[in-house]
Design a protein around this motif. Sequence first.
Motif, short mmCIF file in Angstrom:
data_model
loop_
_atom_site.label_atom_id
_atom_site.label_comp_id
_atom_site.label_asym_id
_atom_site.label_seq_id
_atom_site.Cartn_x
_atom_site.Cartn_y
_atom_site.Cartn_z
N UNK A 1 0.58 -0.75 0.42
CA UNK A 1 0.11 -0.07 -0.38
C UNK A 1 1.19 0.99 0.24
N UNK A 2 0.02 2.14 -0.20
CA UNK A 2 1.01 3.65 -0.78
C UNK A 2 1.35 4.54 1.02
N UNK A 3 2.62 4.58 1.12
CA UNK A 3 2.87 4.97 2.34
C UNK A 3 2.27 6.55 2.91
N UNK A 4 2.06 7.13 3.90
CA UNK A 4 1.60 8.60 3.75
C UNK A 4 2.89 8.56 4.07
N UNK A 5 3.55 10.30 3.81
CA UNK A 5 4.51 11.25 4.23
C UNK A 5 4.26 12.51 4.51
N UNK A 6 4.68 12.87 4.75
CA UNK A 6 4.49 14.26 6.22
C UNK A 6 5.20 15.44 5.13
#
Length: 202
Positions: free
Chosen positions: A42-47
């Motif tokens: 799955x796509x990783x959420x980055x800040x």
Amino acid sequence: MSVRRSTVVALALLAASPLPVAAGEREVRHPEDLFVVDCLLPAKVRSLGRHTRFAAPRRVVRMSAHECGLRGGEHAADPSDLAWALQAWTAQAEAGDAEAMNNVGEIWEQGVRGQADAALAAQWYRRAAEAGSRRAQTNLGALYEQGLGVERDEHAALAWYRRAAGLTGEADLDAQREIEALQTELAASRAEAEAARAELLR
């Protein structure tokens, strides 16, 4: 003395007992869970700073089906479904990932839906090999050695094998030339010996 002995027994029993499974993990229950699959994570959420978040692109990775499930990934139900694997790896390969390019080449060499395309495999291997993938360099060398998808060329095969092994320096080439000269000299000496032997047997 008995307190020390009971402590040792308790520690031995504790060491022999299986460790508890952490929350969220599941045990491997089927042999199929150990198959290596092409897992689309799955796509990783980055800040980006304090207020901006974005999803990084999804990546394909080879791992066990069990680990893929633990990480929330997707994979084909049938590990031999190369069409699914080809679709999953191609986007990553076109983005410049050398190992993904090699994997696309391997898929085309094996054949999608029963149709192998060694010429297309060679193109992907070449792109990956030039990007530094040693597996692709070896695979491309094998295609040249066998004449699959490319014209059979033992010198090109040797060059790709040498590159995969990290033998690309001038000193290595000089050593290879010297070995080839010695092999030629040895073959000539053997031919002379056979001719002399045939002459003696007359």
